[in-house]
Design a protein around this motif. Structure first.
Motif, PDB file in Angstrom:
ATOM      1  N   SER A 288       0.809  -1.216   0.000  1.00  0.00           N
ATOM      2  CA  SER A 288       0.000   0.000   0.000  1.00  0.00           C
ATOM      3  C   SER A 288       0.839   1.262   0.000  1.00  0.00           C
ATOM      4  O   SER A 288       0.435   2.284  -0.557  1.00  0.00           O
ATOM      5  CB  SER A 288      -0.935  -0.007   1.223  1.00  0.00           C
ATOM      6  N   PHE A 289       2.026   1.206   0.624  1.00  0.00           N
ATOM      7  CA  PHE A 289       2.838   2.420   0.681  1.00  0.00           C
ATOM      8  C   PHE A 289       3.670   2.614  -0.577  1.00  0.00           C
ATOM      9  O   PHE A 289       4.314   3.622  -0.761  1.00  0.00           O
ATOM     10  CB  PHE A 289       3.766   2.384   1.903  1.00  0.00           C
ATOM     11  N   GLY A 290       3.680   1.576  -1.470  1.00  0.00           N
ATOM     12  CA  GLY A 290       4.558   1.610  -2.636  1.00  0.00           C
ATOM     13  C   GLY A 290       4.301   2.776  -3.562  1.00  0.00           C
ATOM     14  O   GLY A 290       5.206   3.234  -4.251  1.00  0.00           O
ATOM     15  N   LEU A 291       3.056   3.242  -3.611  1.00  0.00           N
ATOM     16  CA  LEU A 291       2.742   4.328  -4.530  1.00  0.00           C
ATOM     17  C   LEU A 291       3.096   5.684  -3.947  1.00  0.00           C
ATOM     18  O   LEU A 291       3.132   6.677  -4.665  1.00  0.00           O
ATOM     19  CB  LEU A 291       1.241   4.283  -4.865  1.00  0.00           C
ATOM     20  N   ARG A 292       3.365   5.718  -2.642  1.00  0.00           N
ATOM     21  CA  ARG A 292       3.599   7.008  -2.001  1.00  0.00           C
ATOM     22  C   ARG A 292       5.056   7.238  -1.614  1.00  0.00           C
ATOM     23  O   ARG A 292       5.498   8.354  -1.488  1.00  0.00           O
ATOM     24  CB  ARG A 292       2.736   7.118  -0.737  1.00  0.00           C
ATOM     25  N   ARG A 293       5.795   6.127  -1.423  1.00  0.00           N
ATOM     26  CA  ARG A 293       7.170   6.270  -0.954  1.00  0.00           C
ATOM     27  C   ARG A 293       8.150   5.837  -2.046  1.00  0.00           C
ATOM     28  O   ARG A 293       7.925   4.881  -2.758  1.00  0.00           O
ATOM     29  CB  ARG A 293       7.377   5.411   0.298  1.00  0.00           C
ATOM     30  N   LYS A 294       9.234   6.557  -2.130  1.00  0.00           N
ATOM     31  CA  LYS A 294      10.241   6.254  -3.147  1.00  0.00           C
ATOM     32  C   LYS A 294      11.379   5.416  -2.605  1.00  0.00           C
ATOM     33  O   LYS A 294      12.159   4.860  -3.369  1.00  0.00           O
ATOM     34  CB  LYS A 294      10.791   7.561  -3.717  1.00  0.00           C
ATOM     35  N   SER A 295      11.460   5.309  -1.269  1.00  0.00           N
ATOM     36  CA  SER A 295      12.505   4.479  -0.673  1.00  0.00           C
ATOM     37  C   SER A 295      12.083   4.060   0.730  1.00  0.00           C
ATOM     38  O   SER A 295      11.220   4.692   1.356  1.00  0.00           O
ATOM     39  CB  SER A 295      13.831   5.239  -0.615  1.00  0.00           C
TER      40      SER A 295
ATOM     41  N   ARG B  30       9.653  -3.145  -6.120  1.00  0.00           N
ATOM     42  CA  ARG B  30      10.783  -3.980  -5.716  1.00  0.00           C
ATOM     43  C   ARG B  30      11.846  -3.114  -5.064  1.00  0.00           C
ATOM     44  O   ARG B  30      12.040  -1.965  -5.436  1.00  0.00           O
ATOM     45  CB  ARG B  30      11.379  -4.710  -6.926  1.00  0.00           C
ATOM     46  N   LEU B  31      12.560  -3.722  -4.126  1.00  0.00           N
ATOM     47  CA  LEU B  31      13.624  -3.006  -3.424  1.00  0.00           C
ATOM     48  C   LEU B  31      14.882  -3.007  -4.294  1.00  0.00           C
ATOM     49  O   LEU B  31      15.321  -4.058  -4.764  1.00  0.00           O
ATOM     50  CB  LEU B  31      13.904  -3.708  -2.095  1.00  0.00           C
ATOM     51  N   SER B  32      15.435  -1.845  -4.488  1.00  0.00           N
ATOM     52  CA  SER B  32      16.605  -1.746  -5.360  1.00  0.00           C
ATOM     53  C   SER B  32      17.762  -1.089  -4.605  1.00  0.00           C
ATOM     54  O   SER B  32      17.743  -0.996  -3.377  1.00  0.00           O
ATOM     55  CB  SER B  32      16.256  -0.952  -6.624  1.00  0.00           C
ATOM     56  N   VAL B  33      18.764  -0.640  -5.327  1.00  0.00           N
ATOM     57  CA  VAL B  33      19.940  -0.014  -4.729  1.00  0.00           C
ATOM     58  C   VAL B  33      20.179   1.351  -5.366  1.00  0.00           C
ATOM     59  O   VAL B  33      19.754   1.619  -6.495  1.00  0.00           O
ATOM     60  CB  VAL B  33      21.195  -0.896  -4.914  1.00  0.00           C
ATOM     61  N   LYS B  34      20.875   2.217  -4.623  1.00  0.00           N
ATOM     62  CA  LYS B  34      21.122   3.572  -5.120  1.00  0.00           C
ATOM     63  C   LYS B  34      22.145   3.596  -6.244  1.00  0.00           C
ATOM     64  O   LYS B  34      22.063   4.424  -7.153  1.00  0.00           O
ATOM     65  CB  LYS B  34      21.591   4.468  -3.973  1.00  0.00           C
ATOM     66  N   GLY B  35      23.136   2.718  -6.170  1.00  0.00           N
ATOM     67  CA  GLY B  35      24.175   2.729  -7.187  1.00  0.00           C
ATOM     68  C   GLY B  35      25.046   1.504  -7.097  1.00  0.00           C
ATOM     69  O   GLY B  35      24.897   0.651  -6.204  1.00  0.00           O
ATOM     70  N   VAL B  36      25.994   1.393  -8.016  1.00  0.00           N
ATOM     71  CA  VAL B  36      26.823   0.196  -8.117  1.00  0.00           C
ATOM     72  C   VAL B  36      27.790   0.051  -6.937  1.00  0.00           C
ATOM     73  O   VAL B  36      28.356  -1.009  -6.728  1.00  0.00           O
ATOM     74  CB  VAL B  36      27.624   0.200  -9.437  1.00  0.00           C
ATOM     75  N   ARG B  37      27.966   1.128  -6.158  1.00  0.00           N
ATOM     76  CA  ARG B  37      28.913   1.071  -5.044  1.00  0.00           C
ATOM     77  C   ARG B  37      28.225   0.804  -3.702  1.00  0.00           C
ATOM     78  O   ARG B  37      28.866   0.847  -2.648  1.00  0.00           O
ATOM     79  CB  ARG B  37      29.694   2.385  -4.971  1.00  0.00           C
ATOM     80  N   THR B  38      26.927   0.532  -3.759  1.00  0.00           N
ATOM     81  CA  THR B  38      26.170   0.309  -2.519  1.00  0.00           C
ATOM     82  C   THR B  38      26.804  -0.762  -1.646  1.00  0.00           C
ATOM     83  O   THR B  38      26.959  -0.587  -0.432  1.00  0.00           O
ATOM     84  CB  THR B  38      24.718  -0.083  -2.851  1.00  0.00           C
ATOM     85  N   PHE B  39      27.182  -1.859  -2.246  1.00  0.00           N
ATOM     86  CA  PHE B  39      27.695  -2.988  -1.471  1.00  0.00           C
ATOM     87  C   PHE B  39      29.202  -2.925  -1.254  1.00  0.00           C
ATOM     88  O   PHE B  39      29.701  -3.455  -0.257  1.00  0.00           O
ATOM     89  CB  PHE B  39      27.311  -4.307  -2.150  1.00  0.00           C
ATOM     90  N   THR B  40      29.912  -2.290  -2.158  1.00  0.00           N
ATOM     91  CA  THR B  40      31.363  -2.161  -1.962  1.00  0.00           C
ATOM     92  C   THR B  40      31.673  -1.210  -0.819  1.00  0.00           C
ATOM     93  O   THR B  40      32.682  -1.366  -0.123  1.00  0.00           O
ATOM     94  CB  THR B  40      32.044  -1.684  -3.249  1.00  0.00           C
ATOM     95  N   GLU B  41      30.808  -0.217  -0.615  1.00  0.00           N
ATOM     96  CA  GLU B  41      31.029   0.742   0.464  1.00  0.00           C
ATOM     97  C   GLU B  41      30.663   0.151   1.821  1.00  0.00           C
ATOM     98  O   GLU B  41      31.233   0.523   2.842  1.00  0.00           O
ATOM     99  CB  GLU B  41      30.209   2.005   0.196  1.00  0.00           C
ATOM    100  N   ASN B  42      29.690  -0.752   1.852  1.00  0.00           N
ATOM    101  CA  ASN B  42      29.286  -1.397   3.111  1.00  0.00           C
ATOM    102  C   ASN B  42      28.729  -2.779   2.772  1.00  0.00           C
ATOM    103  O   ASN B  42      27.573  -2.919   2.365  1.00  0.00           O
ATOM    104  CB  ASN B  42      28.238  -0.569   3.846  1.00  0.00           C
TER     105      ASN B  42
END
Length: 935
Positions: free
Chosen positions: A369-376, A386-398
């Motif tokens: 229900s919150f999917g249409l209102r929230r961007k993250s 679906r849950l995604s990532v901000k960028g290609v370095r998301t996992f390399t940084e942490n």
């Protein structure tokens, strides 16, 4: 955009398979020698020789190690050349038309798998005879002649004779035809007809219909998966139609071709659907599956898609999988199969998500229900629910974020975007020792594992992404690990995740009807974490050299502190893993009415908390083995053991005096039989030895009393009573008859002849020479033996057997020969006879392990009777092909068997039965067994 023609790729050393020019030259010579009316037989012979020679060459290449893709193309090439040569001689010589009209045209089109150029050795030849606007006598003659020739060659031809218009019309209303024609490949004949067909198919079938086709094909795939069990981890997989099989790869190809007009999966890299690494995985899985399929066809000599037990060892050997310590060659082969099936699932997920993103395909998940209102959420962006990532370095940084993303997805009921999963797979090496020992990462993992609303989906997603096995390397070792037997239906990792899912369902009350006791006590467990971790780790050491329970306990001692568990919790988990088979072993193989059984079990468990944990763990473990393993009878045995052990652990007294137990049960029965006079009840009581009162409960005592009352009133010396219990899924059979040596064995033979299986048996006699034998029986599938016609047949068979009209031994020997199958013959069970004089105070306990077969219990019990042993009870458990039977016996004087020579004789005779030796003495010489006293 008009799609290009499907073209066959060049086959390596194709002239060794079939030389098309040479074949045509030989056919031309036949035309010189024979008239059209007489050429058929020599032509058929020549084509047969050419096809068989090519077939044998491809088979030789397969056995020499050629890859599957090359083999199926070679098979396609051979078929092409034969059909083209046959068409030429048919149209140009047999039914030659010097001046054909516009209606006297014909085009040969390969469709389906043949059109795709992927023919397995015994696949059908999918052939379309494409006509102009109407059929003519000439076209009918050519088609008929070709078909009869191909049939006479022994080829299987799936054919259709249609005009272009008919093809389009049928494709519009039938998904199978639409898909088959999508793979149409020009083979031979009038090419203008094929050009017309392609143009109309593209315009009238494809244009504007892409979204509908995608939805239809994926829905078709889902239906197929459900039919096949909806798991890629079944131990007898279907490599064509099963989940993760060839059909899933082909579905990706069909959708790609429909949408992108591609002719090979390699073009999907340029379209941005797959990365080069993902395409490499596609090709690797495709090559492996086709290689296995070709070998499977050659082994079976027919089209076969199921990798059944009887061919798995042969396939493993042909493909070069050798035995290793702790893992056989066949298990290594099947693990490789399941890993490829897993890769197919990963590719499917990536592909479907790309379709959703690029072509607005509907998501197959419910949008929160919150999917249409929230961007993250919690720092992770939401992309199309679906849950995604901000960028290609998301996992390399942490690197801990690779665990947290699954925690957040689970928390908010989201799927993980394939773009994120792709990035995770590319960075799996970042999950190293530092991440595994990170307190936050372990806390997040424990939250995922113990998620109250059900952890199954996310755990399975973590497993498919490779994160589960990297974060818990011991779990990674059992991913795709199969067990080569007929008992375990799933691989170890799939079984474990299913057990965790079942635990969550029990906790949520969804299985209360099936498991009332587990449903009640799961909420009394003091530590949920202990229970969930124990379920996770109970099979963690399978596939290693040694006892997986013992090794698993050591793994638990190492992992639990890492998961943040206290020393007390760690000790409990390790104990549960070490003894997770204890409760089922006692419940299914021991006499629960024997006080020593309960005392020994309770002393091993030591605390009510452990008992609760062990009961729930045992239930979910058994049920997760496969869909038909659990039944109500097993549940009742576990409940009986639990209640009696709980009473003892809470300070209750399990009567040590047999006299006290006898008096207690006699008094209980007297209250129930209130309509009997004191004289009548006293006479009934005096007919029995103390063993009668100790072996059965009050319900059985009352039922037997009523049966004997009626039988004695009629002076009936043989009474058979059958009653089914729907909840326990068991049928109770009571036989009241004149006692004589071998009575029990004959009854077991009669039961075997009736197709029932015995789960438990109590054998009791009265002081006046009557026998009261009680059997608990089921159908072969584990359900109650409740069919009235079968019950009447069973009664008749028992009576005729006891009268000597039926001799079970001869009939069962014949059935054993008839029921031998290649599928079960591949299994061997090491015969074991264990004799234990410590498990019971009053009986010698004999445990027999062997390969299950028709009349197995009859053969064993007959042998014990021949040894002059009295059987007090028998308990039977089957684990796929392995049968475990436990007998409680005494000698003719009612004592335990303690003489060493007699014990050796017992083992020798039973080993002879297990090894199929007619002469026990000869078997003894070969086996040279020694008596093993269980500790």
């Amino acid at each position: 955009m008009t799609r290009p023609y499907v073209r066959m790729r060049k086959v390596k050393n194709h002239l060794d398979i079939v030389d098309g020019k040479a074949l045509r030259a030989e056919i031309a010579a036949l035309k010189e020698e024979f008239s059209p009316a007489d050429v058929r037989e020599p032509l058929l012979k020549r084509l047969k020789v050419a096809y068989q020679a090519g077939f044998e060459e491809i088979k030789r290449r397969c056995e020499a190690g050629e890859g599957g893709i090359t083999l199926v193309r070679a098979q396609t090439y051979l078929t092409d050349e034969i059909i083209r040569a046959l068409y030429d001689v048919t149209s140009e010589y047999i039914y030659h038309q010097p001046n054909p009209t516009s209606a006297e045209k014909l085009c040969l089109v390969a469709v389906g798998g043949y059109g795709r150029g992927e023919m397995a050795p015994y696949s059908d030849i999918d052939l379309l005879f494409l006509l102009p606007y109407k059929q003519t006598p000439w076209g009918e003659q050519v088609v008929e002649y070709m078909l009869y020739m191909m049939w006479d060659m022994g080829l299987k031809v799936g054919h259709a004779t249609r005009t272009v218009g008919e093809c389009i019309r049928l494709a519009q209303g039938d998904l199978s035809i639409k898909t088959s024609l999508l793979e149409a490949r020009y083979l031979w004949g009038d090419k203008s007809l094929f050009d017309e067909f392609v143009a109309r198919y593209d315009k009238e079938i494809i244009e504007g219909q892409e979204p509908e086709f995608v939805e239809e094909k994926l829905a078709e795939r889902d239906t197929r998966h459900l039919k096949m069990g909806d798991s890629r981890y079944v131990v007898e997989p279907n490599l064509k139609d099963g989940k993760g099989g060839l059909r899933d790869l082909q579905t990706l190809y069909w959708i790609s071709k429909f949408i992108y007009k591609v002719q090979s999966a390699s073009e999907l890299v340029g379209k941005g659907v797959f990365s080069r690494e993902e395409y490499r995985q596609f090709r690797k899985a495709e090559k492996f599956l086709y290689t296995v399929r070709c070998h499977l066809h050659y082994i079976m000599g027919r089209p076969e898609e199921r990798i059944t037990f009887d061919v798995q060892k042969t396939l493993a050997r042909r493909l070069g999988y050798m035995d290793r310590p702790g893992s056989s060659g066949v298990e290594r082969f099947m693990k490789h199969y399941f890993l490829n099936a897993k890769n197919v699932g990963d590719l499917t997920r990536i592909f479907c998500s790309y379709l959703e993103a690029q072509h607005k395909r509907k998501t197959r998940l419910k949008i929160p229900s919150f999917g249409l209102r929230r961007k993250s959420v919690d720092g992770f962006p939401i992309d199309g629910s679906r849950l995604s990532v901000k960028g290609v370095r998301t996992f390399t940084e942490n690197s801990v974020e690779m665990i947290r993303i699954f925690y957040v997805a689970q928390k908010y009921h989201l799927d993980v975007h394939p773009r994120a999963l792709r990035l995770i797979r590319q960075n799996l090496k970042l999950i190293d020792r530092d991440v595994r020992n990170d307190p936050e990462a372990n806390e997040l993992f424990m939250e995922i594992l113990t998620f109250r609303e059900g952890p199954g989906f996310i755990l399975r997603l973590m497993n498919e992404a490779g994160v589960f096995g990297r974060f818990v390397p011991d779990f990674g070792r059992v991913v795709a690990q199969m067990q080569y037997d007929m008992y375990h239906v799933y691989t170890v990792d799939e079984h474990t995740i299913r057990a965790i899912e079942l635990l969550s369902e029990v906790e949520r009350g969804e299985l209360a009807e099936d498991h009332p006791l587990a449903n009640e006590i799961v909420h009394k467990v003091l530590s949920r974490r202990v229970l969930y971790v124990a379920v996770l780790l109970h099979d963690i050491a399978k596939g290693r050299k040694g006892d997986h329970s013992v090794l698993g306990a050591e793994v638990a001692k190492k992992l639990c502190p890492r998961f943040g568990m206290s020393p007390a919790e760690t000790e409990t988990v390790a104990w549960l893993v070490r003894w997770h088979l204890l409760m089922s072993g006692i419940a299914f193989k021991r006499d629960l009415n024997d006080p020593k059984t309960i005392i020994d079990f309770a002393n091993a468990v030591q605390s009510p908390e452990r008992l609760r944990l062990l009961l729930v763990l045992t239930v979910v473990d058994i049920r997760a083995v496969g869909p038909k393993i659990w039944n109500g009878w097993k549940g009742q045995l576990l409940r009986d053991l639990y209640y009696r052990a709980e009473e003892y652990l809470l300070g209750g007294q399990i009567e040590k005096s047999n006299l006290f137990r006898v008096e207690k049960r006699i008094n209980a029965l007297r209250q129930v039989l209130s309509d009997w006079s004191d004289e009548k009840f006293e006479a009934f009581k005096e007919r029995f030895y103390d063993s009668f009162w100790m072996a059965l409960d009050e319900t059985n005592h009352e039922r037997i009393a009523r049966i004997m009352e009626k039988a004695d009133a009629r002076d009936d010396r043989l009474t058979i009573d059958i009653r089914s219990d729907e909840f326990q899924e068991i049928t109770e059979l009571i036989i009241y008859a004149q006692d004589h040596p071998g009575l029990f064995a004959r009854i077991t033979g009669a039961i075997a002849l009736s197709g029932a299986t015995i789960q438990d048996a109590k054998i009791l006699t009265t002081k006046d020479g009557m026998a009261v034998d009680t059997f608990w029986i089921q159908e072969a599938d584990g359900s109650a033996f409740k069919d009235p016609h079968k019950q009447e047949k069973l009664k008749k068979t028992i009576k005729e057997t006891l009268m000597g009209k039926i001799l079970p031994r001869k009939v069962l020997q014949k059935r054993q020969e008839e029921k031998k199958s290649k599928r079960t013959a591949v299994f061997t069970v090491e015969p074991v006879v264990l004799i234990d004089n410590k498990a019971s105070n009053t009986y010698t306990v004999i445990e027999v392990n062997g390969l299950d077969r028709v009349g197995y219990l009859y053969d064993l019990s007959r042998t014990l009777v021949d040894l002059k042993l009295s059987i007090g009870s028998a308990h039977i458990a089957t684990y796929g092909e392995r049968a475990v039977t436990v007998f409680f016996v005494r000698d003719l004087f009612g004592h335990k068997v303690t003489h060493e020579q007699k014990l050796a004789q017992i083992e020798k005779a039973l080993m002879a039965v297990l090894t199929g030796q007619e002469d026990p003495d000869n078997a003894a010489k070969k086996q040279q067994p020694s008596v093993r006293e269980a500790s």
